[in-house]
Design a protein around this motif. Structure first.
Motif, PDB file in Angstrom:
ATOM      1  N   PRO A   1       0.856  -1.185   0.000  1.00 34.55           N
ATOM      2  CA  PRO A   1       0.000   0.000   0.000  1.00 34.55           C
ATOM      3  C   PRO A   1       0.903   1.249   0.000  1.00 34.55           C
ATOM      4  N   GLY A   2       0.306   2.402  -0.065  1.00 37.82           N
ATOM      5  CA  GLY A   2       1.088   3.638   0.051  1.00 37.82           C
ATOM      6  C   GLY A   2       1.351   4.317  -1.275  1.00 37.82           C
ATOM      7  N   LEU A   3       1.214   3.551  -2.367  1.00 30.52           N
ATOM      8  CA  LEU A   3       1.349   4.148  -3.704  1.00 30.52           C
ATOM      9  C   LEU A   3       0.519   3.277  -4.642  1.00 30.52           C
ATOM     10  N   PRO A   4      -0.508   3.846  -5.273  1.00 30.31           N
ATOM     11  CA  PRO A   4      -1.393   3.026  -6.127  1.00 30.31           C
ATOM     12  C   PRO A   4      -0.640   2.475  -7.341  1.00 30.31           C
ATOM     13  N   LEU A   5      -1.180   1.399  -7.925  1.00 25.20           N
ATOM     14  CA  LEU A   5      -0.543   0.771  -9.083  1.00 25.20           C
ATOM     15  C   LEU A   5      -0.345   1.761 -10.224  1.00 25.20           C
ATOM     16  N   ARG A   6      -1.311   2.623 -10.433  1.00 23.83           N
ATOM     17  CA  ARG A   6      -1.201   3.633 -11.493  1.00 23.83           C
ATOM     18  C   ARG A   6       0.044   4.491 -11.285  1.00 23.83           C
ATOM     19  N   ASP A   7       0.289   4.899 -10.051  1.00 24.34           N
ATOM     20  CA  ASP A   7       1.477   5.702  -9.768  1.00 24.34           C
ATOM     21  C   ASP A   7       2.755   4.874  -9.895  1.00 24.34           C
ATOM     22  N   ARG A   8       2.686   3.610  -9.507  1.00 25.09           N
ATOM     23  CA  ARG A   8       3.867   2.746  -9.641  1.00 25.09           C
ATOM     24  C   ARG A   8       4.244   2.580 -11.114  1.00 25.09           C
ATOM     25  N   GLU A   9       3.256   2.450 -11.981  1.00 25.76           N
ATOM     26  CA  GLU A   9       3.569   2.319 -13.403  1.00 25.76           C
ATOM     27  C   GLU A   9       4.091   3.640 -13.971  1.00 25.76           C
ATOM     28  N   LEU A  10       3.576   4.759 -13.490  1.00 25.87           N
ATOM     29  CA  LEU A  10       4.124   6.049 -13.914  1.00 25.87           C
ATOM     30  C   LEU A  10       5.614   6.114 -13.536  1.00 25.87           C
ATOM     31  N   ALA A  11       5.954   5.667 -12.327  1.00 27.71           N
ATOM     32  CA  ALA A  11       7.357   5.661 -11.891  1.00 27.71           C
ATOM     33  C   ALA A  11       8.196   4.695 -12.731  1.00 27.71           C
ATOM     34  N   THR A  12       7.624   3.532 -13.041  1.00 24.32           N
ATOM     35  CA  THR A  12       8.353   2.538 -13.827  1.00 24.32           C
ATOM     36  C   THR A  12       8.623   3.046 -15.233  1.00 24.32           C
ATOM     37  N   ILE A  13       7.610   3.587 -15.878  1.00 26.58           N
ATOM     38  CA  ILE A  13       7.780   4.113 -17.239  1.00 26.58           C
ATOM     39  C   ILE A  13       8.831   5.215 -17.241  1.00 26.58           C
ATOM     40  N   SER A  14       8.774   6.079 -16.256  1.00 27.67           N
ATOM     41  CA  SER A  14       9.740   7.179 -16.179  1.00 27.67           C
ATOM     42  C   SER A  14      11.159   6.663 -16.000  1.00 27.67           C
ATOM     43  N   ALA A  15      11.345   5.704 -15.104  1.00 26.73           N
ATOM     44  CA  ALA A  15      12.685   5.166 -14.853  1.00 26.73           C
ATOM     45  C   ALA A  15      13.231   4.450 -16.087  1.00 26.73           C
ATOM     46  N   LEU A  16      12.420   3.592 -16.688  1.00 25.67           N
ATOM     47  CA  LEU A  16      12.908   2.808 -17.834  1.00 25.67           C
ATOM     48  C   LEU A  16      13.180   3.704 -19.039  1.00 25.67           C
TER      49      LEU A  16
END
Lengths: 129, 129, 129, 129, 129, 129
Positions: E54-69
């Protein structure tokens, strides 16, 4: 280099055509259906602002671009466009090859090899030297 | 540029002194007690071989080096040595600043900013321009 | 490991053949028409100097090479050549797979995955284990 | 290597103490007030899972870690912890120095130099060799 | 989000199916004959542990993943999988395009362009928006 | 968000003050004597153009920025500025910590650790949460 009253976008289009030629135009067109605003930014900031500055000739800017992209090693399509751009702005094939060999010192032999093989493809597709 | 019968090591020492000056000499000395053979390789390959090649002047080689190191963004001590080396081999402060600003297009604004702040330190330590 | 009076270039050729086999020879040949001097440097410095040093066996050098290239993630052709070189110099398939899985900790899961899929291709092309 | 019924966390703590010693413990403690769950993951996945696998000895895992971190060049604190971990798990100072020199071929001379200077600091802080 | 008594592996399988869909399943299957344990780790740590927090929704996690990659620029297959995963978890096409354009500031225009062209491919393969 | 007739530079100054606060202002001032034009570009393109776009809220833009900079791992000063900017634009401390932990999957544990320790410093310097 700059015409009075020219907008950043107009100047960027003129510079892109001069520097990258067809390779640059294809990038702009490929952005049309996914991110047309990004095509505008690409014309305005890199080409309308940075490449249009005095203080460093286009030939030197392409030498810097080729060096940076070969060292980073993660942008092969752009490296190829800028090897062609180097030829368009006054770098000789020999100078491009020397730059890519030079990169081996700072980014390792694989980065230099992949840059040289990219140059080989670009040179083969260009008019005979 | 090359004296007949000079070894790679001798040529490398001469080139390092000319290009990097005291900054290069400090690197060689710092290697003496951890990896003296690496000091020899550093003199022989980058300086005795690569920087000694015709086909690209030292000024252009330093422009390529500064561009590569600023773009990679993970070798600040070497970037500073080569900003000084750029000054030693014919790049003006303005040309170095233009090169580092140019890098923003290819490696992002933080890489350009960190390069510019490295240049600020090197320029401040050098004689007044 | 080194024959008396052998030049760096001769030693490099012998080491490249032993370590990289056909994959290395193809790289040398591909450089012939674009940067033949770089083929010489590649034989002399990495293979004639570094891989020829005592103090770390070839098997360990290939483990280091595979780890570095997989972590950097921007030199797939060279990673494949060195996965084969690892097999040639005493690493087992299991040790190579373990090294690539290990890389997930330091360079992330995508780097490890891309390394493992490169290994899968190299293993499939090699003789059956 | 693994005790029956040991949890991943217990195994990770045991492995971290063995491999990284005090340097690893300081990292765990530094996480306590910012991201205590990440300390748990660090113990469980890298140390409880990966470093605890058979198939590659700890000495070889540290050789891979040192090589990867030196090549990436953007994680100096972790590189130092793992140079010490290499000494703790059976790598000699000479083998670590050879590994770092080797990296010059794949990631360039600055990455190798910065790795060697990190090793110099770690060796100086350790007991005399 | 988490079912009582579910193992990390079970939770990871459930999350992978929800987040990455078929793209994730293909990665797991491709690992079966080269590194099946790594498929287990991939399910357990990234998906069973991290994406399940919890603490960061999946939508935000994918935003972070796309940005990092996209910023790293060296993991195109994983970037494409996670652009699709972004669509699966609540990011709109516009938000993904904005994220990739945003990356130009921090990792340069080539990283942004290569990310946008990856998105163009993923969007074309998906159902019409 | 945009006032009619505002120039890109005016809009960029307004956005920088809102997003980065004092940290951003210090960067602009530090550029004054080395590259004042670059301060203008920094205000105009990242802040006047990109951060001012609709389609992705500032909070999400900072999440993307933190993720990219932590993954690249070579721009610590900018990462700290943007962790503060994340707090300024609506990210909670918990969300920032989750984002940095998440990065371990894509860029490795050292990148996540260095990001978390940067956050620890920024949080300690900020008002108590």
């Amino acid at each position: 280099m700059t015409t009075r009253n020219e907008t950043r976008l107009e100047r960027g289009k003129r510079q892109l055509a001069r520097i990258d030629g067809e390779g640059g135009q294809r990038v702009i067109e490929a952005l049309a259906d996914i991110a047309p605003d990004f095509a505008t930014y690409l014309l305005e900031f890199p080409f309308g602002d940075i490449y249009s500055r005095p203080g460093l000739p286009l030939r030197d800017r392409e030498l810097a671009t080729i060096s940076a992209l070969a060292a980073m090693g993660n942008a092969e399509p752009q490296l190829k466009v800028h090897i062609q751009a180097g030829l368009n702005t006054g770098l000789s094939r020999q100078e491009i090859v020397e730059t890519l060999m030079h990169i081996s010192v700072y980014a390792g032999f694989p980065a230099a090899l992949n840059g040289l093989f990219a140059a080989k493809e670009v040179f083969a597709a260009a008019e005979p030297s």
